[in-house]
Design an enzyme around this catalytic site. Structure first.
Site, PDB file in Angstrom:
ATOM      1  CB  CYS A  12      16.965   2.900 -10.985  1.00 14.72           C
ATOM      2  SG  CYS A  12      15.711   1.609 -10.375  1.00 14.72           S
ATOM      3  CG  HIS A  41      12.813  -1.405   0.472  1.00 16.88           C
ATOM      4  ND1 HIS A  41      13.333  -2.647  -0.266  1.00 16.88           N
ATOM      5  CD2 HIS A  41      11.678  -2.010   0.818  1.00 16.88           C
ATOM      6  CE1 HIS A  41      12.659  -3.704  -0.310  1.00 16.88           C
ATOM      7  NE2 HIS A  41      11.492  -3.542   0.356  1.00 16.88           N
ATOM      8  CG  HIS A  76      10.463  -4.942  -5.196  1.00 15.75           C
ATOM      9  ND1 HIS A  76      10.113  -4.263  -4.109  1.00 15.75           N
ATOM     10  CD2 HIS A  76      11.959  -4.747  -5.380  1.00 15.75           C
ATOM     11  CE1 HIS A  76      10.970  -3.316  -3.468  1.00 15.75           C
ATOM     12  NE2 HIS A  76      12.259  -3.764  -4.198  1.00 15.75           N
ATOM     13  CG  HIS A 126      14.694  -8.212  -2.719  1.00 14.25           C
ATOM     14  ND1 HIS A 126      13.788  -7.941  -3.666  1.00 14.25           N
ATOM     15  CD2 HIS A 126      15.303  -7.187  -2.141  1.00 14.25           C
ATOM     16  CE1 HIS A 126      14.094  -6.701  -3.860  1.00 14.25           C
ATOM     17  NE2 HIS A 126      14.938  -6.026  -2.926  1.00 14.25           N
ATOM     18  CD  GLU A 128      14.341  -7.936  -8.689  1.00 14.74           C
ATOM     19  OE1 GLU A 128      15.232  -8.818  -9.281  1.00 14.74           O
ATOM     20  OE2 GLU A 128      14.718  -6.971  -8.480  1.00 14.74           O
ATOM     21  CB  SER A 224      18.177  -5.628  -1.505  1.00 14.36           C
ATOM     22  OG  SER A 224      19.057  -6.285  -1.718  1.00 14.36           O
ATOM     23  CG  ASN A 225      19.411  -0.572  -4.510  1.00 13.49           C
ATOM     24  OD1 ASN A 225      20.046   0.439  -4.596  1.00 13.49           O
ATOM     25  ND2 ASN A 225      17.876  -0.632  -4.101  1.00 13.49           N
ATOM     26  CB  SER A 267      14.522   3.054  -2.898  1.00  9.24           C
ATOM     27  OG  SER A 267      15.585   2.424  -2.204  1.00  9.24           O
TER      28      SER A 267
END
Length: 282
Positions: A12, A41, A76, A126, A128, A224-225, A267
């Site tokens: 992104c 990550h 983050h 997390h 962030e 996480s995403n 990522s």
């Protein structure tokens, strides 16, 4: 076999900006370059940067020579206290916090100063979310599950609440948790801070999974995403597989499927995505 690759797969804007910053500093900086935690990550990118001399640290105290160091704050983001400590120590730093995350920092800082209780919808572990908490002046609460939302209560029922979200949180789940809290009758101000890139990626992945016999999600094991993408796809397609690199395909049999879709977390570098795509096409 028909193969579809998600248009939104891969880096992104915020991640690309942060990674590019570190690679540029690795080439140009005169002193040592550090990142506060892995820049993303993704083990392959972190390993490549390590070979270029970039050090991953947990705290600024690990910097050997602060006068010759440049620290990169990853996308983050970090707490206000971390920024203050860097400035107090005189450590040069590049703030690569994603602009969408920085907007959340500004929002929770403003509303906590106004006396609002801040609720962050996301995972407390997390980085962030930990960073966002550090801008709430101690007035932040993290909620991730419906059980936590159901159990939430305030002693001062007259206090207003500001609700934000981890940028990579599942949008549908965010809506569900907000609805649970709204039913409690508190005065609530909701800010949907899930970034458009995350929302678009999740919606596209869900559609691809729904029309495919098999689905591959590429991402780092700690991403996480990427994990959320896997969960979304798994709900639509039972034959959903989570992999990190093309090597993981060796344990998956795709020959019996007539349609396959591929997506990747924010990522995941493009070269890894293309390697997986080529391997599936053989």
């Amino acid at each position: 076999m028909k193969i579809e690759l998600a248009e939104s797969a891969g880096f992104c804007f915020g991640v690309k900006r942060a990674v590019d910053s570190v690679y540029r500093l690795a080439e140009e900086a005169e002193g040592d370059v550090y990142t506060l935690g892995p820049i993303i990550h993704n083990e392959q990118v972190v390993h490549d940067l390590a070979e270029k001399g970039v050090h991953v640290i947990k705290t600024a105290d690990e910097i050997a020579d602060p006068d010759r160091a440049t620290l990169v704050i990853r996308s983050h983001g970090v707490s206000r206290d971390v920024i203050s400590k860097l400035e107090e120590k005189g450590i040069s730093y590049k703030d690569a916090t994603c602009p969408f995350v920085k907007k959340i920092h500004d929002t929770v800082s403003l509303y906590s100063q106004k006396g609002y209780q801040v609720i962050i919808i996301g995972s407390e572990s997390h980085p962030e979310v930990q960073g966002i908490l550090g801008w709430t002046d101690g007035k932040g609460t993290v909620i991730e599950t419906s059980e936590e939302a159901e159990g939430f209560s305030m002693t001062n029922s007259a206090q207003k609440i500001c609700i934000v979200a981890q940028t990579t949180f599942n949008y549908k789940k965010f809506q569900d948790l907000v609805e649970i809290i709204e039913k409690k009758g508190y005065d609530i101000y909701v800010v949907n801070t899930i970034c458009n890139a995350t929302s678009d990626r999740q919606k596209e992945a869900e559609k691809l999974a729904a029309r495919s016999e098999a689905m591959i999600v590429i991402g780092g094991k700690d991403s996480s995403n990427s994990r959320k993408l896997y969960e979304i796809c798994k709900n639509q397609c039972a034959n959903t597989f989570f992999i990190q690199t093309v090597d993981d395909l060796s344990s998956i049999s795709l020959s019996s499927f007539t349609s396959l879709a591929i997506t990747a977390g924010a990522s995941t570098p493009n070269n890894i995505i293309q390697e997986v795509l080529r391997a599936c096409q053989i």
